[in-house]
Design an enzyme around this catalytic site. Structure first.
Site, short mmCIF file in Angstrom:
data_model
loop_
_atom_site.label_atom_id
_atom_site.label_comp_id
_atom_site.label_asym_id
_atom_site.label_seq_id
_atom_site.Cartn_x
_atom_site.Cartn_y
_atom_site.Cartn_z
N ASP A 1 0.83 -1.20 0.00
CA ASP A 1 0.00 0.00 0.00
C ASP A 1 0.87 1.25 0.00
O ASP A 1 2.09 1.20 0.27
CB ASP A 1 -0.88 -0.04 1.27
CG ASP A 1 -2.13 0.81 1.17
OD1 ASP A 1 -2.25 1.61 0.22
OD2 ASP A 1 -2.99 0.67 2.05
N MET A 2 0.26 2.39 -0.26
CA MET A 2 0.95 3.69 -0.20
C MET A 2 -0.12 4.76 -0.04
O MET A 2 -0.90 4.99 -0.94
CB MET A 2 1.72 3.89 -1.52
CG MET A 2 2.72 4.99 -1.51
SD MET A 2 2.01 6.60 -1.87
CE MET A 2 3.46 7.51 -2.26
N ASP B 1 -11.06 2.42 -2.34
CA ASP B 1 -11.60 2.14 -1.02
C ASP B 1 -13.13 2.20 -1.03
O ASP B 1 -13.75 1.86 -0.03
CB ASP B 1 -11.04 3.12 0.01
CG ASP B 1 -9.63 2.73 0.43
OD1 ASP B 1 -9.24 1.57 0.19
OD2 ASP B 1 -8.90 3.57 0.98
N CYS C 1 -1.60 -1.07 -4.11
CA CYS C 1 -2.72 -0.28 -3.59
C CYS C 1 -2.13 1.08 -3.24
O CYS C 1 -0.95 1.17 -2.93
CB CYS C 1 -3.22 -1.00 -2.34
SG CYS C 1 -4.43 -0.10 -1.36
C1 GLA Z 1 -5.64 2.07 2.47
C2 GLA Z 1 -6.10 0.90 1.62
C3 GLA Z 1 -7.04 0.03 2.42
C4 GLA Z 1 -6.37 -0.44 3.69
C5 GLA Z 1 -5.88 0.76 4.47
C6 GLA Z 1 -5.08 0.31 5.68
O1 GLA Z 1 -6.67 2.96 2.67
O2 GLA Z 1 -6.69 1.35 0.46
O3 GLA Z 1 -7.45 -1.06 1.65
O4 GLA Z 1 -5.30 -1.31 3.38
O5 GLA Z 1 -5.09 1.63 3.68
O6 GLA Z 1 -4.60 1.38 6.40
#
Ligand code: GLA
Length: 726
Positions: A477-478, A544, A522
């Protein structure tokens, strides 16, 4: 087929069975762009380059310009620099001893060089002998700088890949301020652009716009491709729709700040420039060194945008996504985030794992919250040690495996919380100016990935905490853009591009730590959905927003450029009925993301029965099939999609009405079926030609939010005498 240069006509060409890319080398040595599109029997260069005769500027010495008299504002060129007096936005700007004057002329053709899989920038792969390519070397008229333009056209895909490389032989350090991966000039004939603006939880909306005079910029400056625009856009000829007409797709194999500029000048010439965002770019290139752009991808369709998307999808699946990663896809991933957030312990996770197995999950993925002080989003990022007081991770991994699932984990290596040792002990490893106020977004800062040592130290941390566990899936993720791209190690003009290279370095390293794991990327939902990421991870979390209605818009927009197999989508606890969420998730990777302990018996029963459909057809129809957009939710109160497997024997049809429609008589024509086949459509035999020419009669379905989800299967080959229809 292949690359040819005809000395007589001075036309260089790349061709496959359907399309050609043509360049004319004028006598001044300026490469003139002639054509990319359907193959033509001949190209009358004189006629094409004829200039407007009513304008005095077009006369030289009292006569019309000859073919090779180059008139700057209208000449369609392969690369444009300021000394050619081309006043349109230029393709390159390089500071050489304080001057950015450049004038590139043809030097020679060369064999194209292809990049190895582990090169710093992701790139098109799977190139075969039948594909055609060449490199064209240009030299500045005065300075010792060379520009190498590399072109590749696939023999079986209408996709052209371009990149540019600048070589410094001046004896001094020079600075690249701008270098487009592709320049594309053509006459304006009423084309429009379709681009994909968005925001967090609202990614990749479909926006069609006229091309007005001046420059339209589609860009990101946030150090990732971002939520606000996507590197992909479409240039669409007048009259083109989903099923008819000529259109071009432009994309970049790049995940950092990009810029696509669409310019229409006073003479109605169009120019498209696509590449790294030049804003703040000033990249030092030492004597003997070079600067290489990411690859630009131009796709072509003469059969509308559905076909263009299929070309894009095939290109991504066959020439971008890692074949080893692709093979790992197709498993139902359960993710803990929507259901549990960071509020869990070993017991609750084990309970959920058991329930997740019960609804048919193949992978149990533990999302954010398992490490350091990470109980909320203000803490813990940058300290990747497991929090043993919260979770016995080794026991969870074992139990998940014992339950017959594979184990997945979430990481966000670029994120840094203020309480992390990385920030407290090594503030120089974090982006931002220490003498200015820090800007926190989602309560976090960003590790300085422009420094290779920082990347490597984070890899070492991940190796230490997770390397010994049997991890089968990693979600990378980022969550924070790079507003403050200021590094303690590099001048600001280099930080963003070096940062992107650092992300790729990390991803190469991550694959070494987890050679068998499926990677998913992500970025705060779908904030880094691009071909650069797809090179490493075959699927990307699309947004999200996972409530069924919003997701339809997001996945509809995403499908123009990216294959359904890349659109990570889960049946989540968000609003909407479970069937409605499952139908939408089906047109992506399909997975789960809720607290499975709270599901009712009825919901569980639905998910288990739907899972049978997923097992039966999802791989061949969605992951490997051809997708068609039949009705756009952006144009009316309905969305309608279908996806068809390669041998046309199975398809899945989906239709949603957003409003109650009581009085409409509706038919939707299907696409992609075999006209000769007889299909079973919800128990009714119907012929392929009927379904494609007349369509499905949906008049009886009119309730608000009502879905139609039908698996269409071939019954038998229909003979002329036996055709049946409803
Ligand atoms: C981001 C991702 C989510 C989740 C959160 C966790 O928002 O898009 O799917 O992994 O971070 O903090």
């Amino acid at each position: 087929m292949g690359f040819r240069y005809d000395e007589t006509t001075r036309i260089a060409s790349l061709e496959n069975g359907e399309v050609a890319y043509l360049i004319y080398l004028n006598s001044l040595g300026i490469p003139i762009h002639l054509h990319f599109g359907r193959k033509l029997s001949a190209f009358p260069v004189h006629e094409y380059l004829k200039q407007p005769s009513c304008n005095y500027q077009f006369f030289k010495g009292g006569r019309f310009c000859s073919l090779d008299d180059y008139f700057e504002p209208i000449a369609p060129v392969e690369v444009s620099t300021n000394l050619c007096h081309d006043l349109r936005p230029s393709s390159a700007s390089v500071d050489i001893r304080g001057s950015t004057a450049l004038d590139f002329r043809f030097s020679r053709f060369e064999k194209a060089s292809f990049l190895p899989d582990d090169s710093p920038l992701p790139h098109a792969r799977g190139i075969r002998e039948e594909d055609s390519s060449f490199a064209m070397v240009l030299k500045d008229a005065k300075e010792e700088v060379e520009l190498v333009l590399t072109y590749l056209l696939f023999h079986d895909e209408n996709v052209l890949v371009r990149r540019a490389k600048l070589l410094n032989k001046t004896g001094k350090t020079i600075y690249v301020k701008k270098l487009a991966s592709a320049t594309y000039d053509l006459p304006y004939c009423g084309q429009t652009i379709v681009h994909f603006p968005g925001a967090w939880s609202d990614e990749r909306n479909v926006a069609e716009e006229e091309i007005g005079r001046g420059t339209k910029i589609l860009s990101s400056s946030e150090g990732r491709s971002g939520h606000e625009e996507n590197p992909f856009f479409i240039l669409k000829e007048k009259g083109t729709d989903e099923d008819r007409g000529i259109c071009y797709g432009f994309n970049l194999i790049y995940s950092g700040s990009f810029q696509n500029a669409i310019h229409r000048n006073g003479y109605d010439r169009l120019r498209i420039l696509s590449g790294i965002n030049p804003e703040n770019l000033s990249f030092a290139v030492a004597e003997g060194a070079s600067f290489e752009t990411p690859e630009a991808v131009i796709s072509f369709s003469q059969e509308g945008m559905n076909r263009l998307s299929q070309v894009n999808h095939r290109f991504a699946r066959e020439h971008v996504i890692d074949p080893l990663q692709k093979r790992k896809q197709g498993e139902v991933v359960f993710n803990s985030w929507e259901g549990l957030g960071m509020d869990f312990n070993t017991n609750s996770i084990l309970e959920c794992a058991k329930e997740a197995k019960g609804i048919g999950s193949d992978v149990f993925a533990l999302d954010d919250g398992w490490f350091s002080s990470r109980d909320d989003d203000a803490h813990g990022l940058g300290d990747w040690r497991v929090n043993p007081e919260k979770i016995d991770l080794a026991a969870v991994v074992d139990e998940v495996h014992r339950l017959g699932m594979r184990f997945g984990i979430w990481i966000e290596p670029e994120g840094v919380s203020v309480d992390a040792p990385l920030y407290r002990l090594h503030p120089e490893s974090v982006l931002g100016d220490p003498e200015r106020e820090r800007k926190f977004q989602r309560n976090q800062l960003v590790a300085d990935f422009s420094q290779e040592e920082v990347v490597d130290s984070l890899l070492a941390q991940i190796q230490d905490s997770l390397g010994k566990l049997s991890v089968d899936y990693v979600k990378y993720d980022m969550n924070r853009p790079l507003g403050d791209a200021i590094s303690s190690a590099h001048p600001q003009g280099e930080v963003q591009h070096r940062y992107t290279l650092g992300v790729y370095r990390f991803l190469h390293g991550l694959k070494k730590i987890f050679p068998h794991a499926l990677l998913e990327t992500c970025a705060g939902g779908g904030g880094r959905f691009d071909l650069g990421m797809l090179y490493f991870s075959p699927q990307i979390w699309a947004s999200d927003a996972s409530e069924a209605d919003r997701r339809i818009f997001i996945q509809h927009g995403t499908s123009y450029a990216y294959p359904l197999s890349s659109i990570s989508s889960h049946v989540s606890k968000a609003s909407g009925s479970y069937p409605s969420k499952a139908h939408v998730a089906f047109f992506g990777t399909y997975g789960y993301e809720m607290d499975p302990r709270t599901l009712s018996q009825e919901e569980k029963a639905f998910l288990l029965s739907f899972e049978k459909t997923v097992r039966a057809v999802h791989k061949e129809v969605v992951l490997e099939g051809d997708f068609y957009r039949l009705l756009s939710p952006y144009e009316g109160p309905r969305a309608c999609w279908m996806s068809v497997c390669q041998d046309r024997s199975t398809a899945v049809f989906f239709h949603r009405s957003f409003f109650k429609e009581v009085a409409s008589c509706r038919y939707v024509k299907l696409r992609g079926l075999n006209r000769e086949f007889l299909y079973d459509v919800d128990g009714i035999p119907m012929a392929g030609d009927y379904l494609m020419d007349i369509g499905l009669n949906l008049s009886e379905y009119h309730e608000e939010g009502k879905d139609i989800f039908i698996v269409i299967r071939k019954i038998e080959k229909v003979s002329a005498s036996k055709k049946t229809s409803r």
